[in-house]
Motif scaffolding. Structure first.
Motif, PDB file in Angstrom:
ATOM      1  N   LEU A 171       0.819  -1.211   0.000  1.00  0.00           N
ATOM      2  CA  LEU A 171       0.000   0.000   0.000  1.00  0.00           C
ATOM      3  C   LEU A 171       0.855   1.264   0.000  1.00  0.00           C
ATOM      4  O   LEU A 171       1.955   1.278   0.560  1.00  0.00           O
ATOM      5  N   PRO A 172       0.351   2.355  -0.589  1.00  0.00           N
ATOM      6  CA  PRO A 172       1.024   3.649  -0.435  1.00  0.00           C
ATOM      7  C   PRO A 172       0.990   4.097   1.025  1.00  0.00           C
ATOM      8  O   PRO A 172       0.179   3.609   1.833  1.00  0.00           O
ATOM      9  N   ASP A 173       1.837   5.046   1.373  1.00  0.00           N
ATOM     10  CA  ASP A 173       1.957   5.481   2.762  1.00  0.00           C
ATOM     11  C   ASP A 173       0.650   6.046   3.313  1.00  0.00           C
ATOM     12  O   ASP A 173       0.285   5.792   4.463  1.00  0.00           O
ATOM     13  N   ASP A 174      -0.063   6.847   2.508  1.00  0.00           N
ATOM     14  CA  ASP A 174      -1.316   7.432   2.989  1.00  0.00           C
ATOM     15  C   ASP A 174      -2.321   6.355   3.356  1.00  0.00           C
ATOM     16  O   ASP A 174      -3.017   6.443   4.379  1.00  0.00           O
ATOM     17  N   LEU A 230      -5.367   3.184   7.429  1.00  0.00           N
ATOM     18  CA  LEU A 230      -5.769   1.906   8.011  1.00  0.00           C
ATOM     19  C   LEU A 230      -5.390   1.835   9.481  1.00  0.00           C
ATOM     20  O   LEU A 230      -6.176   1.351  10.308  1.00  0.00           O
ATOM     21  N   ARG A 231      -4.230   2.304   9.834  1.00  0.00           N
ATOM     22  CA  ARG A 231      -3.830   2.282  11.250  1.00  0.00           C
ATOM     23  C   ARG A 231      -4.773   3.126  12.102  1.00  0.00           C
ATOM     24  O   ARG A 231      -5.143   2.730  13.211  1.00  0.00           O
ATOM     25  N   CYS A 232      -5.174   4.264  11.577  1.00  0.00           N
ATOM     26  CA  CYS A 232      -6.042   5.148  12.353  1.00  0.00           C
ATOM     27  C   CYS A 232      -7.467   4.619  12.451  1.00  0.00           C
ATOM     28  O   CYS A 232      -8.124   4.777  13.481  1.00  0.00           O
ATOM     29  N   LEU A 233      -7.945   3.971  11.388  1.00  0.00           N
ATOM     30  CA  LEU A 233      -9.317   3.468  11.397  1.00  0.00           C
ATOM     31  C   LEU A 233      -9.513   2.375  12.444  1.00  0.00           C
ATOM     32  O   LEU A 233     -10.640   2.113  12.868  1.00  0.00           O
ATOM     33  N   ALA A 234      -8.447   1.731  12.861  1.00  0.00           N
ATOM     34  CA  ALA A 234      -8.570   0.658  13.843  1.00  0.00           C
ATOM     35  C   ALA A 234      -9.137   1.152  15.164  1.00  0.00           C
ATOM     36  O   ALA A 234      -9.715   0.371  15.926  1.00  0.00           O
ATOM     37  N   ASP A 235      -8.978   2.439  15.458  1.00  0.00           N
ATOM     38  CA  ASP A 235      -9.433   2.968  16.743  1.00  0.00           C
ATOM     39  C   ASP A 235     -10.875   3.451  16.717  1.00  0.00           C
ATOM     40  O   ASP A 235     -11.386   3.904  17.744  1.00  0.00           O
TER      41      ASP A 235
END
Length: 632
Positions: free
Chosen positions: A533-536, A541-546
């Motif tokens: 995946l691109p960095d954005d 995805l990391r942020c949506l986990a919360d």
């Protein structure tokens, strides 16, 4: 003055190594020296050095590196009559220098000279011994782009061809022992090379080491069967039988010498002839417990067996990691064996891995499987593809290209006529090669998931605890990889009840740890997609986990990430393409698209935040502002 790319990228002035800057700067020089007579456009240069992940402001970065490289080249070659330059024209960038200073150019010239008609073997050996030491390791050392990997593989094949010619020459000169060390070293990097393996066997035999030659054949045969699903070429098998019987083995004739019995002065035909017809059966073994997918199987079967005028029938199976694309393709291939009497080709393209298969090398394997003599497979990529298409023409074959990464990898492997059908699997959407029918592959329905568990665990065990079996199937999210990992774990722990395992799976924080056994790992499969995946998209995805809700739109992440709506929406769409998000509700009028993150994908995203998915934990804090709430 020497410009070297057959190993690490270097500039030598006499006996001194010149400083030409950091790795990226050297990579630019290497990208220009592969074909030093042709200018390289800026866009191509960026692709060669950075691939699909160029830095921000890449044009300025290239300009800076070129300016520094131009200065370094001028300084190092200041005492030459014509210093080395780096010029830019409307067609692109070009290194201005005597072509003979480039080791790749000199290597090719020497090999070409060694192939001259009626050249004596001693002279041929001398020329090849001048060429081969120019190789100091893998070409373009220090470059890590996909382009560099493909060029490196192509150049490695050129090296192997030259090495094979030298080995043939030395064997004809009755010096087989001289080639053993070089052949063994080359086979360490390319153990599947039948071209080199055949010569090693012959050299060992002629040195009186028959046992070593036979043992090497057996080890090569096992490796080819394991990796390619086929046997060594008929030519290698014949040499094995000759050694086994203790008969005399004739060395390979000179490459330019004709086999015409009516006299010398004619040439051996360099263009490969049509391979001897064989029926390749390269498919991996079918899974005996394959479950469901009848609708998909029927649909693909009708598409691939429907007669066409000229366009090869083709299907592209698209789905996330572990959804069962390979299992479906293999099951279908075995089912259609009678529909393709000329055989079935199979290539694992490793598109989801760190090093996707090079189509150039894959073409070589497929041509050998089709019966082409390894010595008659061209080194030039375009010629190799042409010979491949010619070998397929008029033959009713099924080609399965499994786990493709992109169009560039697939294109050279496609047939040129309608007799051969193509089945492609990929995690991403290719640009529908050959007008292929695209079939998205979803997770298994719940009922099929329970049926698969019953086949894997035994009907009695599932019937004894139906509620727990249903819970395990739900936690696996219909993903066949997860169901198989769960079944293997339970089968290695027969004393566990299904209820106990279901309770362990209920803990989302450790769910992916539970769905792993040996090579079966849901986390590893997801990680491969995440790394591409691109960095954005990774950050989103990391942020949506919360998030505390499973459905949302792109507005939710904007204030958290400090990015505009279009950037966040693009990242979400990339996550949909990578099968981490699903579309819960398409955009309507002024309302944005609503996405869903749940199941095992949510567990994986949560692991990214807690450092349990091979990804350093980020310090970004996710807080939903009171004024920005997901529309429910």
């Amino acid at each position: 003055m020497e410009l070297r790319i057959l190993g690490s990228i270097e500039l030598w002035t006499g006996s001194a190594l010149a400083d030409i800057g950091p790795a990226r700067q050297r990579s630019i020089l290497g990208a220009l020296l592969v074909d030093p007579e042709r200018p390289v456009p800026l866009e191509s240069l960026v692709d060669r050095v950075w691939g699909d992940r160029p830095p921000a402001g890449v044009r300025n970065v290239v300009h800076t590196y070129v300016t520094r490289l131009r200065r370094a080249l001028a300084t190092a070659s200041a005492e030459l009559p014509e210093p080395i330059g780096l010029v830019r024209s409307p067609a692109g960038y070009l290194v201005s220098t005597d072509l003979g200073a480039v080791d790749l150019v000199r290597f090719r010239r020497l090999v070409k000279s060694a192939q001259q008609e009626n050249l004596g073997d001693q002279e041929r050996s001398t020329l090849l011994q001048q060429a081969l030491p120019m190789w100091r390791g893998d070409a373009l050392g220090g470059m890590h782009s996909d382009w560099a990997a493909r060029v490196r593989e192509t150049l490695r094949q050129l090296h192997h061809e030259a090495l094979s010619q030298w080995a043939d020459t030395e064997i004809r000169l009755e010096r087989p022992g001289a080639v053993l060390a070089e052949l063994r070293a080359a086979l360490l990097t390319d153990p599947l090379s039948e071209q080199l393996g055949e010569r090693l066997m012959l050299a060992l035999y002629l040195e009186g080491r028959s046992v070593d030659a036979l043992e090497y054949y057996q080890s090569m045969r096992r490796l080819i069967a394991k990796d390619l699903g086929t046997d060594p070429s008929r030519r290698v098998q014949q040499l094995y039988e000759t050694i086994l019987r203790g008969e005399s083995a004739a060395p390979t004739p000179p490459p330019e010498r004709s086999g015409d019995p009516h006299g010398a002065g004619t040439h051996q035909v360099l263009a490969p002839s049509r391979p001897t017809p064989v029926v390749p059966l390269m498919l991996p073994v079918d899974l005996p417990d394959f479950t469901g997918r009848e609708r998909e199987l029927d649909l693909v079967q009708r598409t691939l067996t429907r007669p066409t005028a000229s366009q090869p029938p083709a299907v592209l199976l698209v789905g996330g990691g572990g959804v069962g694309k390979t299992a479906l393709a293999v099951r279908l291939g075995h089912r259609l064996r009678s529909a393709f009497p000329d055989g079935q080709l199979y290539a694992a393209l490793r598109g989801s891995g760190a090093r996707p298969a090079d189509p150039y090398a894959v073409l070589g394997r497929l041509l050998r499987a089709l019966g082409t003599d390894p010595d008659r497979i061209p080194a030039d990529p375009d010629e190799r593809a042409e010979v491949y298409r010619s070998a397929l023409a008029g033959r009713q074959l099924l080609i399965t290209l499994d786990d493709a990464v992109d169009d560039e990898q697939v294109q050279p492997l496609l047939p040129g006529s309608g007799d051969t059908a193509v089945l492609i699997t990929s995690r991403g959407r290719l640009s529908t090669p050959l007008g292929a029918r695209v079939l998205p592959l979803a997770e298994l329905p719940h009922g099929h998931s329970v049926r698969l568990l019953a086949r894997l665990l035994g009907t009695e065990r599932v019937t004894r605890e139906p509620a727990a079996a249903a819970a395990i199937a739900r936690y696996c999210g219909g993903l066949p990889l997860a169901l198989r990992a769960a079944a293997v774990r339970l089968n290695t722990r027969p004393h566990w009840s299904l209820r106990r395992y279901a309770e362990r799976l209920s803990d989302e924080a450790r769910r992916l740890d539970e769905l792993a056994h040996s090579s079966l790992s849901v986390r590893d499969s997801f990680t491969a997609s995440y790394n591409a995946l691109p960095d954005d998209a990774r950050e989103v995805l990391r942020c949506l986990a919360d998030l505390t809700v499973s459905e949302f739109d792109a507005h939710l992440a904007c204030p958290v990430l400090g990015k505009d709506f279009a950037t966040v929406e693009d990242a979400c769409e990339q996550l949909v393409e990578a099968h981490f998000l699903t579309v819960a509700e398409a955009a309507v009028a002024d309302l944005p698209t609503r996405y869903r993150l749940d199941g095992l994908q949510r567990s994986f995203a949560h692991g990214l935040r807690t450092g349990r998915a091979d990804e350093p934990s980020e310090t970004v804090s996710v807080t939903v502002q009171p004024s920005v709430q997901p529309s429910l």
